[in-house]
Write an enzyme that holds these catalytic residues in place. Structure first.
Site, PDB file in Angstrom:
ATOM      1  N   SER A  52       0.732  -1.148  -0.063  1.00  0.00           N
ATOM      2  CA  SER A  52      -0.076   0.082   0.002  1.00  0.00           C
ATOM      3  C   SER A  52       0.956   1.157   0.056  1.00  0.00           C
ATOM      4  O   SER A  52       2.143   0.962   0.668  1.00  0.00           O
ATOM      5  CB  SER A  52      -0.958  -0.032   1.274  1.00  0.00           C
ATOM      6  OG  SER A  52      -1.392   1.094   1.412  1.00  0.00           O
TER       7      SER A  52
ATOM      8  N   TYR B 169      -2.067  -0.847  10.429  1.00  0.00           N
ATOM      9  CA  TYR B 169      -1.997  -1.213   8.946  1.00  0.00           C
ATOM     10  C   TYR B 169      -0.732  -0.406   8.214  1.00  0.00           C
ATOM     11  O   TYR B 169      -0.193  -1.258   7.461  1.00  0.00           O
ATOM     12  CB  TYR B 169      -3.328  -0.469   8.140  1.00  0.00           C
ATOM     13  CG  TYR B 169      -3.545  -0.648   6.739  1.00  0.00           C
ATOM     14  CD1 TYR B 169      -4.027  -1.913   6.293  1.00  0.00           C
ATOM     15  CD2 TYR B 169      -3.234   0.316   5.804  1.00  0.00           C
ATOM     16  CE1 TYR B 169      -4.363  -2.080   5.120  1.00  0.00           C
ATOM     17  CE2 TYR B 169      -3.371   0.004   4.505  1.00  0.00           C
ATOM     18  CZ  TYR B 169      -3.907  -1.167   4.161  1.00  0.00           C
ATOM     19  OH  TYR B 169      -4.111  -1.395   2.900  1.00  0.00           O
TER      20      TYR B 169
HETATM   21  N1  LIG Z   1      -8.415  -0.604  -1.882  1.00  0.00           N
HETATM   22  C1  LIG Z   1      -7.427   0.149  -1.622  1.00  0.00           C
HETATM   23  O1  LIG Z   1      -7.542   1.445  -1.592  1.00  0.00           O
HETATM   24  C2  LIG Z   1      -6.295  -0.391  -1.357  1.00  0.00           C
HETATM   25  C3  LIG Z   1      -5.085   0.663  -1.077  1.00  0.00           C
HETATM   26  C4  LIG Z   1      -3.907   0.018  -0.938  1.00  0.00           C
HETATM   27  C5  LIG Z   1      -3.747  -1.290  -0.549  1.00  0.00           C
HETATM   28  N2  LIG Z   1      -4.712  -2.119  -0.851  1.00  0.00           N
HETATM   29  C6  LIG Z   1      -4.483  -3.500  -0.684  1.00  0.00           C
HETATM   30  O2  LIG Z   1      -4.870  -4.561  -1.642  1.00  0.00           O
HETATM   31  C7  LIG Z   1      -5.395  -5.962  -0.979  1.00  0.00           C
HETATM   32  C8  LIG Z   1      -6.664  -5.773  -1.493  1.00  0.00           C
HETATM   33  O3  LIG Z   1      -7.570  -4.961  -1.081  1.00  0.00           O
HETATM   34  P1  LIG Z   1      -9.208  -4.667  -1.586  1.00  0.00           P
HETATM   35  O4  LIG Z   1      -9.402  -3.323  -1.618  1.00  0.00           O
HETATM   36  O5  LIG Z   1      -9.502  -5.544  -2.521  1.00  0.00           O
HETATM   37  O6  LIG Z   1      -9.872  -5.243  -0.052  1.00  0.00           O
HETATM   38  P2  LIG Z   1     -11.156  -6.278  -0.006  1.00  0.00           P
HETATM   39  O7  LIG Z   1     -12.221  -5.808  -0.856  1.00  0.00           O
HETATM   40  O8  LIG Z   1     -11.466  -5.682   1.429  1.00  0.00           O
HETATM   41  O9  LIG Z   1     -10.500  -7.491  -0.072  1.00  0.00           O
HETATM   42  C9  LIG Z   1     -10.061  -8.195   0.896  1.00  0.00           C
HETATM   43  C10 LIG Z   1      -9.913  -9.742   0.590  1.00  0.00           C
HETATM   44  O10 LIG Z   1      -9.100 -10.468   1.654  1.00  0.00           O
HETATM   45  C11 LIG Z   1     -10.138 -11.353   2.250  1.00  0.00           C
HETATM   46  N3  LIG Z   1      -9.451 -11.426   3.660  1.00  0.00           N
HETATM   47  C12 LIG Z   1      -9.763 -10.652   4.721  1.00  0.00           C
HETATM   48  N4  LIG Z   1      -8.988 -11.190   6.052  1.00  0.00           N
HETATM   49  C13 LIG Z   1      -8.834 -12.432   5.567  1.00  0.00           C
HETATM   50  C14 LIG Z   1      -8.241 -13.371   6.371  1.00  0.00           C
HETATM   51  N5  LIG Z   1      -8.045 -13.292   7.737  1.00  0.00           N
HETATM   52  N6  LIG Z   1      -7.951 -14.532   5.811  1.00  0.00           N
HETATM   53  C15 LIG Z   1      -8.111 -14.698   4.390  1.00  0.00           C
HETATM   54  N7  LIG Z   1      -8.922 -13.623   3.736  1.00  0.00           N
HETATM   55  C16 LIG Z   1      -8.958 -12.589   4.186  1.00  0.00           C
HETATM   56  C17 LIG Z   1     -11.474 -10.758   2.243  1.00  0.00           C
HETATM   57  O11 LIG Z   1     -12.491 -11.692   2.290  1.00  0.00           O
HETATM   58  P3  LIG Z   1     -12.888 -12.173   3.612  1.00  0.00           P
HETATM   59  O12 LIG Z   1     -13.194 -10.755   4.310  1.00  0.00           O
HETATM   60  O13 LIG Z   1     -14.290 -12.874   3.176  1.00  0.00           O
HETATM   61  O14 LIG Z   1     -12.188 -13.111   4.246  1.00  0.00           O
HETATM   62  C18 LIG Z   1     -11.305 -10.175   0.737  1.00  0.00           C
HETATM   63  O15 LIG Z   1     -11.550 -11.185  -0.139  1.00  0.00           O
HETATM   64  C19 LIG Z   1      -5.209  -5.501   0.456  1.00  0.00           C
HETATM   65  O16 LIG Z   1      -3.930  -6.122   0.515  1.00  0.00           O
HETATM   66  C20 LIG Z   1      -5.066  -4.192   0.632  1.00  0.00           C
HETATM   67  O17 LIG Z   1      -4.639  -3.743   1.981  1.00  0.00           O
HETATM   68  C21 LIG Z   1      -5.759  -1.838  -0.943  1.00  0.00           C
END
Ligand SMILES: NC(=O)c1ccc[n+]([C@@H]2O[C@H](COP(=O)([O-])OP(=O)(O)OC[C@H]3O[C@@H](n4cnc5c(N)ncnc54)[C@H](OP(=O)(O)O)[C@@H]3O)[C@@H](O)[C@H]2O)c1
Length: 283
Positions: free
Chosen positions: A173, A187
């Site tokens: 991130s 985080y």
């Molecule tokens: N969106 C942004 O702006 C952003 C910015 C910077 C970095 N990121 C990074 O990009 C990645 C994807 O983010 P996203 O925005 O797509 O988030 P998201 O929609 O919340 O997806 C996160 C995924 O991780 C799974 N997850 C969460 N806790 C888990 C656990 N303990 N074990 C297994 N699976 C788990 C969730 O499914 P369940 O909850 O059903 O398990 C979901 O499928 C993350 O690493 C995030 O930190 C995102």
């Protein structure tokens, strides 16, 4: 286990010249193809994950999709199967090492091996640093950092054993390299640690032909950040800080994963590829 932290590298002396790895002969038309590659995507049905899973499948990969919801993982897998992709869904809790090891065993059984790991799973619990609770701190670090390590270790062992190399791609991130005004203590620390873990694993596992990288998204509206999107002042402040003047999309993050997973990215390792519209460049 070596007991010399900070000391010289352990292992045999470097007197003998290293055996060079064979240079791959790349066909330009298959630089972005993943035919026959078996990919495990943890968090593979999330906001960025679902698009990433679909993109890898479109480019020929067989996929295992996992998250805490078996129902969601199986739903995406069966949709991909009906489109002709070999796909399985599985449950995992990245905060639980046994669950992670079980996932890797089951994915190897189902697909016959693993060539690509994409770890998109993360949680974000926020509080002012002076008020941050121990349970919340541990929950974030257990999933985002320790879970990333146990997952890398379990998949790395499979890749080392296969002798065919592999690709490991985590999600970092922009918060990994700069503080934020919201309560990102856990985080940000977890993602900063992940960056260093990526560099360490890339260095240790280069000799096995395993690349280890991370994609570092800027702000992408998904479930993970929906609480932030609801805050008008925060989104306006964020938009003002992005040189491109807009948020990112899941497809733009998925494209970076495809590059790192495909033959095109075969000589890239230990990198954090920020896909952020210029945020880190201007920080
Ligand atoms: N969106 C942004 O702006 C952003 C910015 C910077 C970095 N990121 C990074 O990009 C990645 C994807 O983010 P996203 O925005 O797509 O988030 P998201 O929609 O919340 O997806 C996160 C995924 O991780 C799974 N997850 C969460 N806790 C888990 C656990 N303990 N074990 C297994 N699976 C788990 C969730 O499914 P369940 O909850 O059903 O398990 C979901 O499928 C993350 O690493 C995030 O930190 C995102």
């Amino acid at each position: 286990m070596s007991a010399a932290p900070g000391g010289p590298p352990s292992g045999p002396p470097l007197a003998a010249p290293p055996v060079p790895r064979p240079t791959p002969e790349l066909e330009l038309e298959s630089l972005f193809r993943l035919d026959g590659k078996r990919a495990l995507l943890v968090g593979g049905y999330g906001g960025i994950g679902e698009v990433t899973t679909r993109l890898l499948a479109v480019h020929g990969a067989e996929v295992a999709v996992a998250g805490r919801s078996l129902e969601k993982a199986e739903a995406l897998a069966s949709e991909l199967e009906s489109d002709g992709t070999r796909a399985v869904g599985a449950r995992v809790d990245l905060g639980d090492r046994e669950s992670v090891e079980e996932l890797v065993r089951r994915s190897v059984d189902a697909l016959g091996g693993l060539d690509v790991l994409v770890n998109l799973a993360a949680v974000d619990l926020e509080a002012k640093a002076e008020d941050f609770g121990e349970d919340e701190w541990r929950a974030v670090l257990d999933i985002n950092l320790s879970g990333a390590f146990w997952l890398s270790q379990a998949v790395g062992r499979v890749m080392i054993e296969s002798g065919s190399g592999g690709r490991i791609i985590h999600f970092s991130s922009t918060r990994s390299v700069a503080g934020g005004r919201r309560g990102f203590a856990a985080y940000a620390a977890s993602k900063g640690g992940l960056n260093t873990l990526v560099k360490q694993l890339a260095t240790e596992w280069g000799k096995h032909g395993i690349t280890v990288n991370a994609v570092g998204p800027g702000f992408v509206p998904t479930e993970l950040v929906e609480h932030a999107v609801a805050d008008d002042r925060f989104t306006t402040m964020m938009l003002n800080r992005i040189p491109f003047g807009r948020f990112g999309t899941p497809a733009e993050m998925a494209g970076a994963v495809l590059f790192l997973a495909a033959p095109a990215g075969g000589f890239v390792t230990g990198q954090i590829l920020f896909v952020d519209g210029g945020v880190t460049a201007s920080s």
